[in-house]
Design a protein around this motif. Structure first.
Motif, PDB file in Angstrom:
ATOM      1  N   ASP A 107       0.834  -1.196   0.000  1.00 31.76           N
ATOM      2  CA  ASP A 107       0.000   0.000   0.000  1.00 31.76           C
ATOM      3  C   ASP A 107       0.873   1.251   0.000  1.00 31.76           C
ATOM      4  O   ASP A 107       1.856   1.332   0.732  1.00 31.76           O
ATOM      5  N   VAL A 108       0.526   2.204  -0.838  1.00 33.09           N
ATOM      6  CA  VAL A 108       1.232   3.483  -0.843  1.00 33.09           C
ATOM      7  C   VAL A 108       0.646   4.333   0.282  1.00 33.09           C
ATOM      8  O   VAL A 108      -0.546   4.651   0.265  1.00 33.09           O
ATOM      9  N   ASP A 109       1.473   4.667   1.261  1.00 35.56           N
ATOM     10  CA  ASP A 109       1.008   5.514   2.361  1.00 35.56           C
ATOM     11  C   ASP A 109       1.102   6.969   1.915  1.00 35.56           C
ATOM     12  O   ASP A 109       2.117   7.633   2.096  1.00 35.56           O
ATOM     13  N   GLU A 110       0.023   7.441   1.290  1.00 39.71           N
ATOM     14  CA  GLU A 110       0.030   8.804   0.776  1.00 39.71           C
ATOM     15  C   GLU A 110       0.237   9.836   1.884  1.00 39.71           C
ATOM     16  O   GLU A 110       0.734  10.936   1.635  1.00 39.71           O
ATOM     17  N   CYS A 111      -0.152   9.464   3.110  1.00 43.89           N
ATOM     18  CA  CYS A 111      -0.038  10.416   4.219  1.00 43.89           C
ATOM     19  C   CYS A 111       1.415  10.674   4.607  1.00 43.89           C
ATOM     20  O   CYS A 111       1.710  11.656   5.291  1.00 43.89           O
ATOM     21  N   SER A 112       2.331   9.798   4.186  1.00 43.13           N
ATOM     22  CA  SER A 112       3.740  10.003   4.502  1.00 43.13           C
ATOM     23  C   SER A 112       4.412  10.912   3.476  1.00 43.13           C
ATOM     24  O   SER A 112       5.573  11.303   3.649  1.00 43.13           O
ATOM     25  N   LEU A 113       3.691  11.263   2.412  1.00 46.74           N
ATOM     26  CA  LEU A 113       4.256  12.102   1.359  1.00 46.74           C
ATOM     27  C   LEU A 113       3.979  13.567   1.643  1.00 46.74           C
ATOM     28  O   LEU A 113       3.016  13.913   2.324  1.00 46.74           O
ATOM     29  N   ASP A 114       4.815  14.432   1.096  1.00 44.23           N
ATOM     30  CA  ASP A 114       4.600  15.866   1.239  1.00 44.23           C
ATOM     31  C   ASP A 114       3.408  16.290   0.388  1.00 44.23           C
ATOM     32  O   ASP A 114       3.086  15.658  -0.613  1.00 44.23           O
ATOM     33  N   ARG A 115       2.756  17.373   0.796  1.00 41.68           N
ATOM     34  CA  ARG A 115       1.714  18.021  -0.009  1.00 41.68           C
ATOM     35  C   ARG A 115       0.509  17.127  -0.264  1.00 41.68           C
ATOM     36  O   ARG A 115      -0.165  17.287  -1.274  1.00 41.68           O
ATOM     37  N   THR A 116       0.218  16.168   0.639  1.00 40.63           N
ATOM     38  CA  THR A 116      -0.955  15.315   0.406  1.00 40.63           C
ATOM     39  C   THR A 116      -2.224  16.002   0.891  1.00 40.63           C
ATOM     40  O   THR A 116      -3.146  16.219   0.112  1.00 40.63           O
ATOM     41  N   CYS A 117      -2.304  16.337   2.169  1.00 45.06           N
ATOM     42  CA  CYS A 117      -3.489  16.996   2.734  1.00 45.06           C
ATOM     43  C   CYS A 117      -3.069  18.294   3.425  1.00 45.06           C
ATOM     44  O   CYS A 117      -2.003  18.361   4.026  1.00 45.06           O
ATOM     45  N   ASP A 118      -3.941  19.295   3.372  1.00 45.71           N
ATOM     46  CA  ASP A 118      -3.664  20.552   4.068  1.00 45.71           C
ATOM     47  C   ASP A 118      -3.655  20.360   5.582  1.00 45.71           C
ATOM     48  O   ASP A 118      -2.806  20.914   6.273  1.00 45.71           O
ATOM     49  N   HIS A 119      -4.617  19.591   6.103  1.00 43.40           N
ATOM     50  CA  HIS A 119      -4.716  19.405   7.554  1.00 43.40           C
ATOM     51  C   HIS A 119      -4.420  17.953   7.916  1.00 43.40           C
ATOM     52  O   HIS A 119      -3.277  17.544   7.961  1.00 43.40           O
ATOM     53  N   SER A 120      -5.453  17.141   8.140  1.00 46.43           N
ATOM     54  CA  SER A 120      -5.253  15.765   8.591  1.00 46.43           C
ATOM     55  C   SER A 120      -5.397  14.788   7.427  1.00 46.43           C
ATOM     56  O   SER A 120      -6.200  14.998   6.530  1.00 46.43           O
ATOM     57  N   CYS A 121      -4.613  13.719   7.488  1.00 45.48           N
ATOM     58  CA  CYS A 121      -4.634  12.697   6.436  1.00 45.48           C
ATOM     59  C   CYS A 121      -4.876  11.339   7.069  1.00 45.48           C
ATOM     60  O   CYS A 121      -4.278  11.005   8.090  1.00 45.48           O
ATOM     61  N   ILE A 122      -5.794  10.567   6.495  1.00 48.07           N
ATOM     62  CA  ILE A 122      -6.073   9.212   6.977  1.00 48.07           C
ATOM     63  C   ILE A 122      -5.800   8.243   5.834  1.00 48.07           C
ATOM     64  O   ILE A 122      -6.431   8.332   4.781  1.00 48.07           O
ATOM     65  N   ASN A 123      -4.817   7.353   6.040  1.00 42.32           N
ATOM     66  CA  ASN A 123      -4.458   6.395   5.001  1.00 42.32           C
ATOM     67  C   ASN A 123      -5.375   5.174   5.051  1.00 42.32           C
ATOM     68  O   ASN A 123      -5.754   4.700   6.116  1.00 42.32           O
ATOM     69  N   HIS A 124      -5.783   4.692   3.879  1.00 44.50           N
ATOM     70  CA  HIS A 124      -6.557   3.463   3.744  1.00 44.50           C
ATOM     71  C   HIS A 124      -5.861   2.585   2.707  1.00 44.50           C
ATOM     72  O   HIS A 124      -5.112   3.099   1.871  1.00 44.50           O
ATOM     73  N   PRO A 125      -6.081   1.272   2.739  1.00 39.97           N
ATOM     74  CA  PRO A 125      -5.462   0.417   1.717  1.00 39.97           C
ATOM     75  C   PRO A 125      -5.848   0.872   0.311  1.00 39.97           C
ATOM     76  O   PRO A 125      -7.024   0.884  -0.040  1.00 39.97           O
ATOM     77  N   GLY A 126      -4.878   1.294  -0.461  1.00 40.59           N
ATOM     78  CA  GLY A 126      -5.115   1.696  -1.844  1.00 40.59           C
ATOM     79  C   GLY A 126      -5.569   3.119  -2.020  1.00 40.59           C
ATOM     80  O   GLY A 126      -5.683   3.593  -3.147  1.00 40.59           O
ATOM     81  N   THR A 127      -5.854   3.831  -0.930  1.00 39.87           N
ATOM     82  CA  THR A 127      -6.345   5.201  -1.081  1.00 39.87           C
ATOM     83  C   THR A 127      -6.094   5.966   0.211  1.00 39.87           C
ATOM     84  O   THR A 127      -5.405   5.514   1.116  1.00 39.87           O
TER      85      THR A 127
END
Length: 911
Positions: A247-267
């Motif tokens: 799974d790509v943890d998009e929340c660990s990347l820069d510029r993903t969410c302005d405030h809070s980010c919740i990672n889900h499998p595949g999204t």
């Protein structure tokens, strides 16, 4: 590709898949393919995209100067011709001669380079086709050769002789498809890995590895001749074993969410802090609560960033429900007690400041390395027209001041203060206080790692911290004397405030700034955290540990500074927000402790409140139903709102405007005008998703809609874009990305690298509508002049990634959309690199193998890998941050092999 007979090779038509990656026309040729452009365009250096050919000018942009393939601009205004890979330049320095390195020279079987170009030949038992390239099987060739050999033998059994002659690896490879070995019992055929020997003992058949346990692939398996490929679902990446999907943890990347980010499998999903609304999938904008039903306020509603407040006219004061206004009997006292005090002076071996909040405390956190503290309440006497520095209202003058100061290498952290060597005093001794000031209202906001405006992605060597403090002070008319009028008094007060701000700035810079909330001593900042990575990081105030993470105290609880944990609100109190350090007392309760309200998260749980559709003089029982023609959606209110326009309601106790009997039912995107009794389209900048409403919702933050009559928050778009980009790395991003970009917009960026640096650009994917003859386009060229050298131009959706270097040392980039279009757009990363590496970078980005493999294409779409790659290209010394083991784990082996061969060839002259 190998034909089913296991002998013949068939040409693959690359144009069948994704048009071969060509922007315009793909033409299949033997062993390869070529991209071609429509009339008025020419092929760019990357051999896939097409650039518009201009009518004027004297460069390779407008004419090819006789070059068969690539026209390159040379120094001093001259031009030179180059050939595509697999071709070599002819003696006339313009034509390109095909070699066997390009598509096997067009030959189906064997190819040999000669002075006249490639010369084709065929394997035994095949004959050359008339085209001089293709090979045809000679069906009767084997028997003829066998018979002629057999008849030349005079002695022995003819059948045995024929069989022995046939079954030797020297003749026709022993009849084997692949590997042949002579043994005492005849020939022995074998097949390479990925093939299996058939029952005839001669033929090799491809093994479909995907039929057995999905080839070991986690997700998708695609069989190929002699092998197979694994691929992953969207939102997952293929690991370097080229089978496993992670799974790509998009929340660990820069510029993903302005405030809070919740990672889900595949999204992933983004969430916003309270008072903000999500738009464009990842962005948060301030919610204008006043746009809907006046925010529920009875009189004046004032929107603030992240919140709002209700205010009352003169001779009224705000009810405890913070919405209604009640008449003040008698004279309103202006000498209200202060909520905030600031003391600064010498303590503990240096300048220290203590900001003490006595009441009206509001703490908001949740964003990483940010917090905001509000003490007291802003004056209800202010109006929108008042000046920004001071304003007088009868007997009271309100002075406000705001200051922002920067601390280098700082990190916002609201934590319980460590004791000083001599112990932390609750307040400074009177004789040591150099600054003493009391305020009606104060707001302090701290934010870390603020990006440099206009340069997203620019690396920051120091972590900057910004602290903003707002103070509000009320001066009573009684303070005015004969020798000093109101203006004089205000000036004196402002002078004292300037002194207080200087002391506060000095204390913050020295990390000697403390808050005191409800008797709890807190550190306002942490300049240089030195906590060991293995130690559990201490949580901020209003947060407690949950495993290895810090979580905010939920609504219905408060943070106890002594026990350092979250505790249920006691009986008779409530708390409707997260991360707070106090609970609010239930209103109008003679014995609060008798009210059974543990973990109450809303004032309605205090009991005795009038419910929606009801009202009373104080908001408590006994309550009355809202009269016909009025409604009330909230609990604990002192009045009901009229429908307006003489509209009746269907029943008593109505709870929303939808209960009002309007003459027409308004559809989404419209609101009901109670004066004209008509449905009116929501104006631009607002939207309405529901039926039968009497207002439209304002778009969050700085967003607006393309047109009026919008029905959804997704139609609110941020139009901000363009600017000067960073020197080393950054992004060119369509406005509102990853949401759809707005219609009728124009953005201009410029990249002007430092001396001796060139620009490398990767377009992972780009989504532009193609229905309206290039109404929306992205162009990159040297300057804004249409005659300048163009590097890239497109007006189409292009999901296959591509990398290329700029044809000029600086870039002017423009994106335009017409009045009717919208699409997802693009996020294009770029990096500048030392021009000494120009030959190497060009060699890499123009190699077809970089785009041929799905695994390689995914690298160019993987934000984490691109960041690592660009980090090393921009600053080669950073290569040592990535160990050999890490690089193997990050990139597929085939990609590393591709780069290694090019790098070693580039560096060999320097060995």
């Amino acid at each position: 590709m190998l034909a089913h007979d296991g002998h013949n090779c068939l040409d693959v038509d690359e144009c069948l898949e994704n048009n071969g990656g060509c922007q315009h026309t793909c033409v299949n040729v033997m062993g390869s393919y070529e991209c071609r452009c429509k009339e008025g365009f020419f092929l760019s250096d990357n051999q896939h995209t097409c650039i518009h050919r201009l009518e004027e000018g004297l460069s390779c942009m407008n004419q090819n100067h006789g070059c068969s393939h690539i026209c390159k601009e040379a120094p001093r205004g001259s031009v030179a011709c180059e050939c595509r890979p697999g071709f070599e330049l002819a003696k006339n320095q313009r034509d390109c001669i095909l070699t066997c390195n390009h598509g096997n020279g067009g030959c189906q079987h064997s190819c040999e380079d000669t002075a006249d170009g490639p010369e084709c030949s065929c394997h035994p038992q095949y004959k050359m086709h008339a085209d001089g390239r293709s090979c045809l099987e000679q069906k009767d060739a084997v028997p003829e050769v066998t018979e002629s050999n057999a008849t030349s033998v005079v002695d022995g059994d003819k059948r045995v002789k024929r069989r022995l002659l046939m079954e030797t690896c020297a003749v026709n490879n022993g009849g084997c498809d692949r590997t042949c070995k002579d043994t005492s019992t005849g020939v022995h055929c074998s097949c390479p890995v990925g093939f299996t020997l058939q029952l005839d003992g001669k033929t090799c058949k491809d093994i479909d590895e995907c039929q057995t346990r999905n080839g070991g692939c986690d997700h998708f398996c695609k069989n190929t001749v002699g092998s197979f490929d694994c691929s992953c679902k969207k939102g997952f990446k293929l690991l370097t074993d080229e089978k496993s999907c992670q799974d790509v943890d998009e929340c660990s990347l820069d510029r993903t969410c302005d405030h809070s980010c919740i990672n889900h499998p595949g999204t992933f999903t983004c969430a916003c802090n309270k008072g903000y609304t999500l738009y464009g999938f990842t962005h948060c904008g301030d919610t204008n609560e006043c746009s809907v039903n006046n925010g529920g306020c009875q009189q004046v509603c004032v929107n603030t960033v992240g919140s709002y407040e209700c205010r009352c006219h003169s001779a009224y004061k705000l009810h405890w429900n913070k919405k209604d206004c009640v008449e003040v009997k008698g004279v309103l006292s202006t000498s209200m007690s202060p909520h905030v005090s600031l003391h600064c002076g010498k303590s503990g071996g240096g300048d220290r400041c203590f900001l003490r909040c006595h009441s009206g405390i509001h703490l908001s956190s949740g964003l990483q390395e940010t917090y905001s503290v509000t003490c007291g309440s802003s004056s209800s006497l202010r109006s929108k027209q008042q000046k920004s520095n001071d304003s007088a209202f009868g007997d009271v003058a309100t002075i406000r001041t705001s200051v922002t100061f920067k601390v280098n290498e700082g990190k916002c952290s609201l934590k319980k203060a460590e004791l000083f060597p001599e112990g932390l005093r609750p307040a400074l001794p009177e004789k040591h206080s150099s600054v003493k000031e009391s305020f009606r209202y104060a707001n302090l906001t701290c934010s870390s790692s603020k990006q440099v405006p206009g340069a997203p992605g620019r690396p920051s060597t120091t972590k900057e911290m910004f602290i903003t403090v707002e103070f509000e002070l009320e001066i009573n008319q009684k303070e005015v004397t004969a020798s000093c009028d109101l203006s004089c008094t205000i000036k004196r007060t402002e002078k004292r405030l300037r002194k207080a701000i200087r002391a506060l700035r000095k204390a913050a810079n020295r990390e000697h700034f403390h808050l005191q909330l409800s008797g709890m001593e807190l550190e306002g900042e942490n300049k240089s955290p030195r906590t060991s990575e293995h130690q559990l990081e201490s949580c901020g105030v209003g947060q407690s540990h949950a495993g290895n993470q810090c979580v905010s105290c939920r609504a219905g609880t408060y943070y106890d500074g002594v026990q350092e944990r979250c505790i249920l609100c006691p009986n008779g109190t409530f708390q409707n927000e997260e991360g707070q350090i106090t609970c609010e007392p239930c209103p109008r309760s003679e014995n609060p402790g008798a009210l059974k309200t543990p973990e109450a998260w809303n004032v309605s749980e205090c009991g005795g409140l009038c419910q929606p559709g009801e009202y009373s003089a104080d908001g408590f029982a006994p309550c009355q139903l809202c009269a016909l023609g009025t409604f009330q959606p909230e609990a604990g209110r002192t009045s009901c709102f009229p429908c307006g326009g003489g509209l009746p309601t269907k029943h008593l106790g109505a709870t929303s405007f939808q209960d009002c009997e309007t003459r027409v039912q308004c559809s989404p995107g419209h609101f009901y005008n109670t004066t004209t009794h008509r449905c009116i389209r929501c104006p631009a900048g607002t939207y309405q998703p529901e039926f039968g409403k009497n207002s439209c919702v304002s778009c969050p933050g700085n967003t607006t809609t393309d047109f009026d009559g919008s029905t959804n928050i997704t139609q609110c778009k941020d139009r901000r874009c363009g600017g000067e980009l960073g020197d080393f790395t950054g992004y060119i991003e369509s406005p509102n990305y990853p949401g759809n970009y707005p219609a009728n917009t124009e953005c201009t960026w410029t990249i002007n690298p430092p001396p001796k640096r060139r620009i490398l650009i990767v377009v992972p994917e780009i989504f532009l509508p193609i229905e309206d003859d290039c109404g929306d386009y992205l162009v990159m060229r040297k300057t804004s002049s249409s005659n300048s050298v163009t590097t890239y131009e497109t007006c189409q959706t292009y999901e296959r990634p591509i990398a290329f270097t700029s044809r000029s040392k600086k870039l002017w980039i423009q994106f335009k959309s017409n009045e009717g279009n919208s699409a997802r757009g693009f996020q294009v990363p770029y990096v500048t690199y030392d021009e000494d590496y120009q030959e190497l970078i060009e060699d890499i980005v123009r190699d077809g193998r970089l785009y041929a493999s799905e695994n390689h294409q995914e690298i160019l779409k993987d934000k984490k890998l691109i960041k690592a790659l660009f980090d090393v290209l921009a600053h080669p010394q950073n290569y040592f941050k990535y160990t050999a083991q890490e690089s193997r784990e990050m990139f597929p082996r085939s990609f590393i092999r591709l780069l290694r061969s090019k790098v070693s060839r580039f560096l060999r002259p320097y060995k």
